[in-house]
Design a protein around this motif. Structure first.
Motif, short mmCIF file in Angstrom:
data_model
loop_
_atom_site.label_atom_id
_atom_site.label_comp_id
_atom_site.label_asym_id
_atom_site.label_seq_id
_atom_site.Cartn_x
_atom_site.Cartn_y
_atom_site.Cartn_z
N THR A 8 37.05 -4.20 17.88
CA THR A 8 36.21 -3.04 18.20
C THR A 8 35.01 -3.56 18.98
OG1 THR A 8 36.90 -1.97 16.16
CG2 THR A 8 34.92 -1.11 17.21
N ILE A 10 31.54 -2.57 21.81
CA ILE A 10 30.54 -1.58 22.19
C ILE A 10 30.25 -1.75 23.69
CG2 ILE A 10 28.60 -3.07 21.52
CD1 ILE A 10 27.23 -0.44 20.52
N ILE A 25 31.84 3.26 21.55
CA ILE A 25 32.66 2.30 20.83
C ILE A 25 34.11 2.42 21.30
CG2 ILE A 25 33.43 1.52 18.55
CD1 ILE A 25 30.38 1.35 19.03
N ASN A 46 35.71 12.47 19.60
CA ASN A 46 35.60 12.76 18.17
C ASN A 46 36.88 13.35 17.58
OD1 ASN A 46 32.99 11.81 18.09
ND2 ASN A 46 32.08 13.81 18.45
N ARG A 63 30.47 -7.33 20.92
CA ARG A 63 31.20 -7.20 19.66
C ARG A 63 30.49 -6.13 18.81
NH1 ARG A 63 35.04 -10.20 18.46
NH2 ARG A 63 34.35 -11.92 19.72
N TYR A 64 31.25 -5.20 18.30
CA TYR A 64 30.71 -4.12 17.49
C TYR A 64 30.69 -4.53 16.02
CZ TYR A 64 30.26 0.34 15.10
OH TYR A 64 29.84 1.36 14.28
N SER A 65 29.58 -4.28 15.38
CA SER A 65 29.49 -4.48 13.93
C SER A 65 28.63 -3.36 13.35
CB SER A 65 28.89 -5.85 13.60
OG SER A 65 27.59 -5.95 14.10
N LYS A 66 29.03 -2.88 12.19
CA LYS A 66 28.31 -1.77 11.55
C LYS A 66 27.03 -2.23 10.95
CE LYS A 66 32.20 1.14 10.54
NZ LYS A 66 32.89 1.92 9.56
#
Length: 66
Positions: A8, A10, A25, A46, A63-66
């Protein structure tokens, strides 16, 4: 930064022609090594419908991270 298939990520800048904005994302669906490192990324809305699928260079995604 190296990415793997299905990571995933961004988006780091706007792509108005694709309807994408910085911070969107996406999911890594293909990795290219020739002639240059590049990544095909899919972005969904959505409702889960594909909004865009574009090839991006490493400096255009993070890199996507929550």
């Amino acid at each position: 930064m190296k990415f793997a298939e299905y990571d995933t990520v961004i988006l780091l800048k706007d792509y108005e022609s694709e309807g994408l904005k910085k911070g969107d994302i996406g999911a890594m669906i293909m990795i290219y090594t020739e002639p240059n490192e590049a990544y095909e990324v899919e972005f969904v809305d959505n409702d889960g419908e594909v909004k865009a699928q574009i090839v991006l260079l490493p400096h255009e995604i993070g890199r996507y991270s929550k």
